[in-house]
Design a protein around this motif. Structure first.
Motif, PDB file in Angstrom:
ATOM      1  N   THR A  93      -1.821   2.879  -7.441  1.00  0.00           N
ATOM      2  CA  THR A  93      -2.550   4.095  -7.064  1.00  0.00           C
ATOM      3  C   THR A  93      -3.644   3.803  -6.043  1.00  0.00           C
ATOM      4  OG1 THR A  93      -4.103   3.825  -8.913  1.00  0.00           O
ATOM      5  CG2 THR A  93      -2.115   5.150  -9.308  1.00  0.00           C
ATOM      6  N   ALA A  94      -4.072   2.545  -5.954  1.00  0.00           N
ATOM      7  CA  ALA A  94      -5.119   2.153  -5.008  1.00  0.00           C
ATOM      8  C   ALA A  94      -4.607   0.982  -4.186  1.00  0.00           C
ATOM      9  CB  ALA A  94      -6.399   1.765  -5.753  1.00  0.00           C
ATOM     10  N   HIS A  95      -4.123   1.291  -2.986  1.00  0.00           N
ATOM     11  CA  HIS A  95      -3.493   0.268  -2.150  1.00  0.00           C
ATOM     12  C   HIS A  95      -3.727   0.628  -0.695  1.00  0.00           C
ATOM     13  CE1 HIS A  95      -0.012  -1.415   0.126  1.00  0.00           C
ATOM     14  NE2 HIS A  95      -0.251  -2.460  -0.622  1.00  0.00           N
ATOM     15  N   GLU A  96      -4.142  -0.348   0.095  1.00  0.00           N
ATOM     16  CA  GLU A  96      -4.345  -0.118   1.528  1.00  0.00           C
ATOM     17  C   GLU A  96      -3.818  -1.310   2.298  1.00  0.00           C
ATOM     18  OE1 GLU A  96      -7.726   1.589   4.629  1.00  0.00           O
ATOM     19  OE2 GLU A  96      -8.268   1.069   2.578  1.00  0.00           O
ATOM     20  N   LEU A  97      -3.138  -1.029   3.398  1.00  0.00           N
ATOM     21  CA  LEU A  97      -2.520  -2.075   4.214  1.00  0.00           C
ATOM     22  C   LEU A  97      -3.173  -2.123   5.582  1.00  0.00           C
ATOM     23  CD1 LEU A  97      -0.225  -4.148   4.777  1.00  0.00           C
ATOM     24  CD2 LEU A  97       1.200  -2.204   5.467  1.00  0.00           C
ATOM     25  N   TRP A  98      -3.494  -3.340   6.030  1.00  0.00           N
ATOM     26  CA  TRP A  98      -4.018  -3.569   7.384  1.00  0.00           C
ATOM     27  C   TRP A  98      -3.000  -4.372   8.181  1.00  0.00           C
ATOM     28  CZ3 TRP A  98      -7.366  -2.960   3.414  1.00  0.00           C
ATOM     29  CH2 TRP A  98      -8.552  -2.251   3.650  1.00  0.00           C
ATOM     30  N   CYS A  99      -2.829  -4.001   9.444  1.00  0.00           N
ATOM     31  CA  CYS A  99      -2.022  -4.770  10.393  1.00  0.00           C
ATOM     32  C   CYS A  99      -2.797  -4.874  11.702  1.00  0.00           C
ATOM     33  CB  CYS A  99      -0.665  -4.100  10.652  1.00  0.00           C
ATOM     34  SG  CYS A  99       0.464  -4.112   9.247  1.00  0.00           S
ATOM     35  N   ASP A 100      -2.773  -6.040  12.304  1.00  0.00           N
ATOM     36  CA  ASP A 100      -3.493  -6.270  13.556  1.00  0.00           C
ATOM     37  C   ASP A 100      -4.972  -5.894  13.438  1.00  0.00           C
ATOM     38  OD1 ASP A 100      -1.124  -7.094  14.779  1.00  0.00           O
ATOM     39  OD2 ASP A 100      -0.591  -5.044  15.342  1.00  0.00           O
ATOM     40  N   GLY A 101      -5.545  -6.096  12.255  1.00  0.00           N
ATOM     41  CA  GLY A 101      -6.966  -5.869  12.073  1.00  0.00           C
ATOM     42  C   GLY A 101      -7.375  -4.435  11.845  1.00  0.00           C
ATOM     43  N   ARG A 102      -6.422  -3.508  11.682  1.00  0.00           N
ATOM     44  CA  ARG A 102      -6.784  -2.110  11.459  1.00  0.00           C
ATOM     45  C   ARG A 102      -5.960  -1.534  10.312  1.00  0.00           C
ATOM     46  NH1 ARG A 102      -5.078   1.090  16.818  1.00  0.00           N
ATOM     47  NH2 ARG A 102      -6.190   2.715  15.700  1.00  0.00           N
ATOM     48  N   SER A 103      -6.569  -0.576   9.609  1.00  0.00           N
ATOM     49  CA  SER A 103      -5.885   0.057   8.488  1.00  0.00           C
ATOM     50  C   SER A 103      -4.738   0.922   9.015  1.00  0.00           C
ATOM     51  CB  SER A 103      -6.865   0.927   7.694  1.00  0.00           C
ATOM     52  OG  SER A 103      -6.195   1.615   6.652  1.00  0.00           O
ATOM     53  N   VAL A 104      -3.529   0.708   8.485  1.00  0.00           N
ATOM     54  CA  VAL A 104      -2.369   1.471   8.940  1.00  0.00           C
ATOM     55  C   VAL A 104      -1.779   2.333   7.826  1.00  0.00           C
ATOM     56  CG1 VAL A 104      -1.743  -0.196  10.717  1.00  0.00           C
ATOM     57  CG2 VAL A 104      -0.798  -0.458   8.421  1.00  0.00           C
ATOM     58  N   CYS A 105      -2.211   2.103   6.589  1.00  0.00           N
ATOM     59  CA  CYS A 105      -1.654   2.856   5.472  1.00  0.00           C
ATOM     60  C   CYS A 105      -2.617   2.798   4.297  1.00  0.00           C
ATOM     61  CB  CYS A 105      -0.292   2.278   5.073  1.00  0.00           C
ATOM     62  SG  CYS A 105       0.445   3.090   3.627  1.00  0.00           S
ATOM     63  N   SER A 106      -2.944   3.963   3.747  1.00  0.00           N
ATOM     64  CA  SER A 106      -3.775   4.042   2.546  1.00  0.00           C
ATOM     65  C   SER A 106      -3.178   5.105   1.649  1.00  0.00           C
ATOM     66  CB  SER A 106      -5.225   4.384   2.921  1.00  0.00           C
ATOM     67  OG  SER A 106      -6.019   4.462   1.760  1.00  0.00           O
ATOM     68  N   MET A 107      -2.320   4.674   0.747  1.00  0.00           N
ATOM     69  CA  MET A 107      -1.606   5.623  -0.098  1.00  0.00           C
ATOM     70  C   MET A 107      -1.087   4.916  -1.343  1.00  0.00           C
ATOM     71  SD  MET A 107       1.982   5.963   2.033  1.00  0.00           S
ATOM     72  CE  MET A 107       2.841   6.750   0.666  1.00  0.00           C
ATOM     73  N   ALA A 108      -0.815   5.712  -2.372  1.00  0.00           N
ATOM     74  CA  ALA A 108      -0.194   5.165  -3.575  1.00  0.00           C
ATOM     75  C   ALA A 108       1.296   4.958  -3.325  1.00  0.00           C
ATOM     76  CB  ALA A 108      -0.400   6.125  -4.740  1.00  0.00           C
ATOM     77  N   TYR A 109       1.914   4.069  -4.107  1.00  0.00           N
ATOM     78  CA  TYR A 109       3.361   3.976  -4.072  1.00  0.00           C
ATOM     79  C   TYR A 109       3.902   3.844  -5.490  1.00  0.00           C
ATOM     80  CZ  TYR A 109       2.686  -1.169  -4.069  1.00  0.00           C
ATOM     81  OH  TYR A 109       2.314  -2.455  -4.356  1.00  0.00           O
ATOM     82  N   GLU A 110       5.108   4.353  -5.674  1.00  0.00           N
ATOM     83  CA  GLU A 110       5.720   4.406  -6.986  1.00  0.00           C
ATOM     84  C   GLU A 110       6.418   3.090  -7.327  1.00  0.00           C
ATOM     85  OE1 GLU A 110       5.490   6.910  -9.093  1.00  0.00           O
ATOM     86  OE2 GLU A 110       4.365   8.198  -7.708  1.00  0.00           O
ATOM     87  N   ALA A 111       6.599   2.861  -8.611  1.00  0.00           N
ATOM     88  CA  ALA A 111       7.423   1.738  -9.057  1.00  0.00           C
ATOM     89  C   ALA A 111       8.852   1.964  -8.573  1.00  0.00           C
ATOM     90  CB  ALA A 111       7.394   1.635 -10.578  1.00  0.00           C
ATOM     91  N   GLY A 112       9.500   0.879  -8.162  1.00  0.00           N
ATOM     92  CA  GLY A 112      10.870   0.974  -7.677  1.00  0.00           C
ATOM     93  C   GLY A 112      10.992   1.164  -6.182  1.00  0.00           C
ATOM     94  N   THR A 113       9.862   1.202  -5.466  1.00  0.00           N
ATOM     95  CA  THR A 113       9.907   1.385  -4.013  1.00  0.00           C
ATOM     96  C   THR A 113       9.849   0.039  -3.293  1.00  0.00           C
ATOM     97  OG1 THR A 113       7.506   1.674  -3.921  1.00  0.00           O
ATOM     98  CG2 THR A 113       8.854   3.669  -4.098  1.00  0.00           C
ATOM     99  N   THR A 114      10.239   0.076  -2.026  1.00  0.00           N
ATOM    100  CA  THR A 114      10.244  -1.113  -1.172  1.00  0.00           C
ATOM    101  C   THR A 114       9.511  -0.800   0.121  1.00  0.00           C
ATOM    102  OG1 THR A 114      12.366  -1.894  -2.050  1.00  0.00           O
ATOM    103  CG2 THR A 114      11.709  -2.739   0.092  1.00  0.00           C
ATOM    104  N   TYR A 115       8.715  -1.748   0.599  1.00  0.00           N
ATOM    105  CA  TYR A 115       8.151  -1.609   1.945  1.00  0.00           C
ATOM    106  C   TYR A 115       8.181  -2.973   2.628  1.00  0.00           C
ATOM    107  CZ  TYR A 115       3.644  -3.470   0.223  1.00  0.00           C
ATOM    108  OH  TYR A 115       2.660  -4.253  -0.321  1.00  0.00           O
ATOM    109  N   LEU A 116       7.938  -2.979   3.935  1.00  0.00           N
ATOM    110  CA  LEU A 116       8.023  -4.199   4.727  1.00  0.00           C
ATOM    111  C   LEU A 116       6.653  -4.602   5.255  1.00  0.00           C
ATOM    112  CD1 LEU A 116      11.116  -3.606   4.685  1.00  0.00           C
ATOM    113  CD2 LEU A 116      11.174  -4.464   7.023  1.00  0.00           C
ATOM    114  N   LEU A 117       6.415  -5.899   5.315  1.00  0.00           N
ATOM    115  CA  LEU A 117       5.261  -6.461   6.007  1.00  0.00           C
ATOM    116  C   LEU A 117       5.775  -7.241   7.206  1.00  0.00           C
ATOM    117  CD1 LEU A 117       3.164  -7.816   2.994  1.00  0.00           C
ATOM    118  CD2 LEU A 117       2.751  -5.733   4.303  1.00  0.00           C
TER     119      LEU A 117
END
Length: 276
Positions: free
Chosen positions: A33-57
């Protein structure tokens, strides 16, 4: 592949994952419920994700994340070269990238099934069967290439931005000098640029000037230090590299929307709720 479990809440920021021409495919077994992703030094995603989902880094983009909830994930390391080679073996053109945006979560039964098949093998060394593991991982690579492959974007750069190696170098140097700080002139010299070109290129690449990026990383560190209820805000300010508590409070409030004192009270309240 790596299985990662974090059972505590408010883990905080992950360490930088390095730079490589590859992806991490992240299969999540627990909701965040509390997750934030940074790429290239900037925040690109701030959202919850459900169990069973997949994302890429995308490891070319210096990813790191804030983890707020207990975590259980399986990470698959996928070199871009391997994805391109398997796409050619399948009779298609060479795939350069996986066409998913940073932080974009998908629910995919095939990826989940492969992950669930690998978990018992990982947990019981006596049952480890390398040919089976290789077969499952090759199948996952082929599935990603066939269903999510896209044209390469490696050569596309926005005019006026820093080259990827320059941006990685600058952010690495600032992280290494987080406490004492580092001059723009020193960063520019390392990149072979003038100070003005460095500032303009960094801002166009990340959305903020170098000094603001550095302050944001100090706030990230302060958030970790504030998890210790015995640490005073003055000590947190000093240990995070701020000149004094007043400066820390101004920057923290600007970036987080609340004062450090209110943030700490919310942490204390959360601990009481968990204890109850």
């Amino acid at each position: 592949m790596t299985e990662l479990r974090i059972d505590k809440t408010s883990y905080g920021m992950t360490s930088p994952m390095g730079s490589d021409d590859a992806y991490l495919v992240c299969l999540n077994f627990r909701m965040q419920t509390a997750h934030e992703l940074w790429c290239d030094g900037r925040s690109v995603c701030s959202m919850a994700y459900e169990a069973g989902t997949t994302y890429l880094l995308d490891l070319r983009r210096d990813p790191f994340a804030y983890i707020g909830d207990p975590l259980h994930s399986l990470y698959f390391y996928m070199p871009r070269r391997a994805i391109g080679e398997v796409s050619e073996d399948l009779g298609g053109s060479s795939v350069g990238d996986i066409a998913l945006q940073p932080g974009e979560c998908i629910e995919d039964s095939i990826i989940m099934s492969i992950g669930q098949a690998l978990l018992p093998i990982l947990r019981n060394p006596s049952t480890f069967h390398q040919p089976l593991v290789d077969h499952l991982l090759q199948g996952l690579c082929a599935y990603l290439a066939s269903n999510f492959g896209g044209p390469s974007t490696a050569s596309s750069m926005v005019k006026g931005t820093l080259a990827p190696w320059q941006q990685r170098l600058v952010t690495q140097m600032m992280r290494e000098r987080l406490f004492e700080g580092i001059s723009v002139a020193e960063l520019a010299e390392a990149c072979g640029l003038s100070a003005g070109a460095l500032v303009r290129g960094f801002k166009k690449s990340t959305g903020v000037p170098p000094h603001q990026w550095l302050l944001s990383r100090r706030v990230d560190l302060a958030l970790e230090l504030m998890a210790d209820p015995d640490a005073s805000l003055a000590d947190v300010a000093f240990d995070a590299g701020f000149s004094d508590q007043s400066h820390f409070s101004r920057v923290f409030t600007q970036k987080m929307g609340v004062t450090p004192g209110l943030w700490r009270k919310s942490l204390a309240f959360g601990r009481k709720v968990e204890a109850a």
